[in-house]
Design an enzyme around this catalytic site. Structure first.
Site, PDB file in Angstrom:
ATOM      1  N   PHE A  21      72.173  10.064  10.169  1.00 24.27           N
ATOM      2  CA  PHE A  21      73.053   9.683  11.273  1.00 24.27           C
ATOM      3  C   PHE A  21      72.544  10.240  12.617  1.00 24.27           C
ATOM      4  O   PHE A  21      72.082   9.476  13.485  1.00 24.27           O
ATOM      5  CB  PHE A  21      74.466  10.155  10.914  1.00 24.27           C
ATOM      6  CG  PHE A  21      75.426  10.236  12.049  1.00 24.27           C
ATOM      7  CD1 PHE A  21      75.593   9.173  12.924  1.00 24.27           C
ATOM      8  CD2 PHE A  21      76.196  11.386  12.237  1.00 24.27           C
ATOM      9  CE1 PHE A  21      76.499   9.253  13.982  1.00 24.27           C
ATOM     10  CE2 PHE A  21      77.107  11.467  13.283  1.00 24.27           C
ATOM     11  CZ  PHE A  21      77.244  10.409  14.155  1.00 24.27           C
ATOM     12  N   ASP A  42      61.726  12.296   6.138  1.00 26.02           N
ATOM     13  CA  ASP A  42      63.042  12.189   5.489  1.00 26.02           C
ATOM     14  C   ASP A  42      62.821  11.796   4.033  1.00 26.02           C
ATOM     15  O   ASP A  42      61.937  10.994   3.738  1.00 26.02           O
ATOM     16  CB  ASP A  42      63.887  11.118   6.215  1.00 26.02           C
ATOM     17  CG  ASP A  42      65.375  11.254   5.926  1.00 26.02           C
ATOM     18  OD1 ASP A  42      65.772  11.158   4.762  1.00 26.02           O
ATOM     19  OD2 ASP A  42      66.143  11.455   6.887  1.00 26.02           O
ATOM     20  N   THR A  46      70.320  11.320   1.715  1.00 21.94           N
ATOM     21  CA  THR A  46      71.593  10.843   2.284  1.00 21.94           C
ATOM     22  C   THR A  46      71.332   9.885   3.445  1.00 21.94           C
ATOM     23  O   THR A  46      72.244   9.231   3.924  1.00 21.94           O
ATOM     24  CB  THR A  46      72.473  12.011   2.786  1.00 21.94           C
ATOM     25  OG1 THR A  46      71.745  12.729   3.797  1.00 21.94           O
ATOM     26  CG2 THR A  46      72.837  12.967   1.664  1.00 21.94           C
ATOM     27  N   TYR A 155      77.650  26.249   2.701  1.00 21.88           N
ATOM     28  CA  TYR A 155      77.063  25.483   3.809  1.00 21.88           C
ATOM     29  C   TYR A 155      76.981  26.359   5.071  1.00 21.88           C
ATOM     30  O   TYR A 155      75.941  26.420   5.742  1.00 21.88           O
ATOM     31  CB  TYR A 155      77.899  24.232   4.078  1.00 21.88           C
ATOM     32  CG  TYR A 155      77.438  23.431   5.275  1.00 21.88           C
ATOM     33  CD1 TYR A 155      76.253  22.692   5.234  1.00 21.88           C
ATOM     34  CD2 TYR A 155      78.183  23.405   6.453  1.00 21.88           C
ATOM     35  CE1 TYR A 155      75.828  21.958   6.335  1.00 21.88           C
ATOM     36  CE2 TYR A 155      77.772  22.673   7.550  1.00 21.88           C
ATOM     37  CZ  TYR A 155      76.592  21.952   7.494  1.00 21.88           C
ATOM     38  OH  TYR A 155      76.167  21.223   8.586  1.00 21.88           O
ATOM     39  N   ARG A 223      90.117  19.551  15.866  1.00 19.53           N
ATOM     40  CA  ARG A 223      88.651  19.555  15.913  1.00 19.53           C
ATOM     41  C   ARG A 223      88.186  19.112  17.298  1.00 19.53           C
ATOM     42  O   ARG A 223      88.855  18.316  17.958  1.00 19.53           O
ATOM     43  CB  ARG A 223      88.075  18.570  14.869  1.00 19.53           C
ATOM     44  CG  ARG A 223      88.354  18.937  13.415  1.00 19.53           C
ATOM     45  CD  ARG A 223      87.602  20.184  12.976  1.00 19.53           C
ATOM     46  NE  ARG A 223      87.865  20.553  11.587  1.00 19.53           N
ATOM     47  CZ  ARG A 223      88.824  21.385  11.182  1.00 19.53           C
ATOM     48  NH1 ARG A 223      89.634  21.952  12.066  1.00 19.53           N
ATOM     49  NH2 ARG A 223      88.962  21.686   9.904  1.00 19.53           N
TER      50      ARG A 223
END
Ligand code: NAD
Length: 326
Positions: A21, A42, A46, A155, A223
């Site tokens: 993305f 890459d 994903t 993460y 957020r």
């Protein structure tokens, strides 16, 4: 919008995660704005081949399908590159809770391979994706770079480890590094599919399809939603900074305004003219309650000025999904 004033027609750029993305938007910016050469590394885990297809018409574009866990591939990818932009990682807090080892292998092991390869290739700058998750349970708002709390997920640990490695590489090897702590980036090409899809593409596609849309907890968590062009701007400014003092730092990359998940949901419904109702469920483990960035450090040292506020970015994003889901 153009975010640099240097002549980059003789410069080469490696973007890892360029099929994903955010990386695909950085790649697109560089190709459309005069970069001499752009190479993407890459492994398409994903990221999407479809995003690579967008670039194959550019003669100065090159794609290496390979894995950052392989140090030799990282060295090959960095060969003759002036600038290294490192986006490749396994995103998602829940994924890291289910499989911490995989997150560590890619986000820490792969990171060390990449920063080592960039250093050995003599890269002029190494700019990498960090995350607002490094703030953990630190309660004060807005978040300022120097004040982090206890980390809440593997993460977050992986991104904090990256920041620590980057600081050591800056100190030991004089590598010019900059870490960008993204706050909930959203926009076109963010994947709405799969178990770890992000909230905005999930909401938009769910409302458009009339399928169930879940809100974790009471939806009043907030957020600092950041349109992807703002993240691109930060990467370009950091890669091409004139000011040497810009390096050796981490930066909050956001807008500096926060919105609740409920208001996000309502805004999407309004843009789509829908009355689709969400379903509320248990809060998600590892999630923080509120998030809001102080972006003054990036403004001062990088000249970062977010061009898109939340509502503007959201309209563009919904339009994009309307087009591709027609
Ligand atoms: P994404 O999943 O769309 O992009 C990540 C890319 O990395 C994918 O194309 C994927 O195929 C590639 N990749 C993964 N593992 C790899 C490996 N072992 N070798 C080579 N390539 C690999 O995610 P994104 O949202 O574009 O995220 C980009 C970066 O920004 C990541 O480092 C992520 O952790 C970070 N980040 C994103 C957000 C957000 O809101 N999207 C927030 C904070 C941080």
């Amino acid at each position: 919008m153009v975010f640099h004033n240097k002549d980059i027609s003789k410069s080469s750029f490696l973007v890892t995660g360029g099929a994903g993305f955010i990386g695909s938007h950085i790649t697109e910016y560089l190709l459309k704005n005069g970069a001499g050469k752009v190479r993407v590394l890459d492994n398409l885990s994903t990221g999407l081949q479809y995003n690579i297809e967008l670039f194959v018409g550019y003669p100065n574009f090159e794609f290496i399908e390979g894995d950052i866990r392989n140090a030799a591939i990282c060295r090959q990818a960095c060969e003759s590159m002036d600038y290294v932009n490192h986006q490749a990682a396994l995103g998602s807090v829940p994924r890291s809770i289910i499989d911490p080892a995989a997150t560590n292998d890619v986000n820490v092991g792969g990171f060390v391979n990449m920063i080592t390869a960039a250093k050995d290739a003599g890269a002029k700058a190494f700019v990498y994706a960090s995350s607002s998750s490094v703030y953990g349970d630190e309660p004060n708002l807005p978040k300022t770079e120097a004040r982090t709390g206890n980390l809440l997920s593997p993460y977050a640990v992986s991104k904090m480890a990256d920041e620590l490695y980057a600081a050591v590489f800056a100190m030991q090897y004089n590598l010019k590094v900059a870490g960008l702590r993204y706050f909930n980036v959203f926009g076109p090409r963010q994947d709405p599919n799969g178990p770890y899809a992000a909230v905005i593409p999930l909401f938009v596609s769910g409302i458009m399809n009339g399928s169930a849309v879940h809100i974790n907890g009471d939806g009043e968590q907030t957020r600092d939603f950041t349109y992807v062009d703002n993240a691109v701007q930060a990467n370009i400014r950091a890669l091409l900074a004139d000011n040497d003092n810009a390096y050796g730092h981490v930066y909050n990359i956001a807008v500096g305004e926060n919105f609740s998940v409920n208001s996000l949901y309502n805004s999407i419904r309004e843009i789509l003219g829908s009355k689709h109702a969400p379903t509320y469920r248990e809060p998600r483990s590892g999630d923080i309650r509120d998030s809001l960035a102080d972006i003054s450090k990036a403004q001062e040292l990088l000249g970062y000025t977010p061009a898109y506020r939340f509502q503007d970015g959201l309209k563009k994003t919904v339009e994009y999904f309307q087009q591709i889901m027609k």
